[in-house]
Design an enzyme around this catalytic site. Structure first.
Site, short mmCIF file in Angstrom:
data_model
loop_
_atom_site.label_atom_id
_atom_site.label_comp_id
_atom_site.label_asym_id
_atom_site.label_seq_id
_atom_site.Cartn_x
_atom_site.Cartn_y
_atom_site.Cartn_z
N GLU A 32 0.84 -1.21 0.00
CA GLU A 32 0.00 0.00 0.00
C GLU A 32 0.87 1.25 0.00
OE1 GLU A 32 -3.17 0.06 -1.09
OE2 GLU A 32 -3.72 -1.25 0.58
N THR A 34 2.83 2.20 -2.26
CA THR A 34 4.15 1.93 -2.84
C THR A 34 4.15 2.14 -4.35
OG1 THR A 34 3.46 -0.37 -2.95
CG2 THR A 34 4.91 0.22 -1.12
N SER A 127 -13.27 4.28 -9.27
CA SER A 127 -12.98 5.16 -10.41
C SER A 127 -12.19 4.43 -11.50
CB SER A 127 -12.27 6.44 -9.97
OG SER A 127 -11.23 6.15 -9.09
N ASP A 171 -4.20 0.82 -9.67
CA ASP A 171 -5.63 0.54 -9.81
C ASP A 171 -6.04 0.20 -11.25
OD1 ASP A 171 -5.48 1.10 -7.18
OD2 ASP A 171 -6.62 2.96 -7.25
C1 GLA Z 1 -5.19 4.73 -4.26
C2 GLA Z 1 -4.43 5.08 -5.52
C3 GLA Z 1 -3.40 4.01 -5.85
C4 GLA Z 1 -2.54 3.68 -4.64
C5 GLA Z 1 -3.40 3.42 -3.42
C6 GLA Z 1 -2.57 3.22 -2.17
O1 GLA Z 1 -6.00 3.61 -4.51
O2 GLA Z 1 -5.31 5.22 -6.60
O3 GLA Z 1 -2.62 4.43 -6.94
O4 GLA Z 1 -1.60 4.70 -4.40
O5 GLA Z 1 -4.30 4.48 -3.19
O6 GLA Z 1 -1.84 2.04 -2.24
#
Ligand code: GLA
Length: 371
Positions: A32, A34, A127, A171
């Protein structure tokens, strides 16, 4: 599979040729905060998806209708070729046409009907799931030659370039390339990835706290800036470049930067250990790493909330639980719990019940799905 009711399609798209794009939400198992410093992540997909039905129209004006937002916001318009940010959900749709056109693809006017099962602000990538689904629908409608890897990159640009939220790369890649029963091990530095099977001896549960977050607001941005500041102070290109010796320099940083850097270094090591544990089917070890990840996100990266910490604690106290942690960007959202096979429904129900009774939250069990 998210069903868009037939009458909604007829009402908004009539009897025109219609194509549907779909993409799941994701839950990050470990790794997380990272993904914006070239580190490792390990997400998987959730059963909830976003579906987008599109049909071409003769004018350049596009209408988009969403069944998943408040009534007065349901239908919004924009013009392909004149996309301009509005700070409403339609930005994910017009952002898609803007980045497609910027990449040299031909996109005409169209109308869209959207339905999502991924709760907004739950840390489960509502999203990216929407953006990937829109891009898939448009790829099909306008017969664009784009593979899912390139499509994930375009989806990210919708958020970073068009909407202006400085998210990392995890994501859209998870939503575009993830697969059920597999963890997606991604190196966000060179974008190499592989699917690693999740052993059938264990299961994941995901419970949304109901505390909604938005990455467009301050805290996520602030963590990114702090990560950049720590990287500069350490004199490396990315924190991951620190040698073992260099890691000692972290201890000389001002306290809050020290904590941020320490989380990134330890979290990257935990992802590598978690992948090894998956391969060895050592799910007790995997659960232990999730517990450590939560402690690091709570104490060093400081993205948790007392109610979420309590939900994690409640989860850990349940029989058959191997580990639990906050998941996603933080400051609200969901927790992910690893249980022995066959235990996830009972554990998730107990955690949700306690979160309701003890914390006054309105939690929602998403995994295992209840319907
Ligand atoms: C959100 C962001 C991701 C990532 C997470 C944390 O989901 O969209 O890119 O940085 O937070 O791991």
């Amino acid at each position: 599979m998210t069903e868009i009711p037939h009458h909604d399609i007829i009402r908004h798209l009539g009897h025109r040729r219609t194509v549907i794009g779909e993409a799941p939400g994701r839950v990050n198992l470990i790794g997380e905060h990272t993904d914006y410093s070239g580190g490792y992540v390990l997400p998987t997909v959730i059963p909830q998806t976003t579906a987008v039905a599109v049909a071409a129209n003769a004018d350049g004006a596009s209408r988009a209708w969403s069944a998943s937002v408040p009534h007065d916001q349901q239908q919004l318009r924009f013009v392909v070729g004149e996309e301009a940010r509005t700070s409403t959900w339609v930005d994910y749709v017009q952002g898609a046409t803007a980045v497609l056109r910027a990449a040299g693809h031909r996109v005409g006017g169209f109308d869209a009907v959207i339905r999502s099962e991924v709760p907004l602000g739950s840390g489960l990538s509502s999203s990216a799931s929407l953006t990937v689904a829109v891009l898939r629908a448009l790829r099909d409608l306008f017969q664009l030659h784009i593979d899912d890897v390139v499509l994930a990159g375009l989806a990210r640009r919708v958020e970073t370039d068009f909407i202006g939220v400085p998210v990392g790369v995890m994501d859209p890649i998870a939503c575009a390339l993830g697969a059920a029963n597999h963890a997606l091990f991604l190196d966000t530095r060179d974008l190499s990835w592989q699917l690693v099977r999740i052993p059938s001896t264990a299961e994941f549960a995901v419970i949304n706290s109901g505390i909604s977050h938005s990455h467009a607001t301050g805290s996520y941005r602030q963590r990114r800036q702090e990560c950049d500041a720590a990287t500069r102070a350490l004199g490396v290109h990315e924190i991951r470049d620190l040698s073992e010796y260099g890691q000692r320099r972290i201890e000389q940083l001002p306290e809050f930067l020290r904590k941020r850097a320490r989380h990134i270094v330890s979290e990257n090591a935990r992802v590598l250990a978690a992948v090894e544990a998956l391969r060895k089917r050592d799910m007790a070890r995997f659960g232990g790493l999730m517990d450590e990840s939560h402690a690091s996100l709570r104490d060093d990266y400081e993205i948790s909330l007392p109610q979420i910490d309590r939900m994690v604690e409640i989860a850990r106290a349940q029989r058959g639980v191997l580990g639990a942690r906050i998941t996603g960007g933080g400051f609200g959202g969901s927790i992910v719990v690893l249980t022995l096979a066959g235990q996830a429904v009972r554990v998730a129900t107990a955690v949700a019940q306690a979160a309701r009774d003890e914390l006054g939250l309105r939690p929602q069990v998403l995994v295992p799905p209840t319907k």
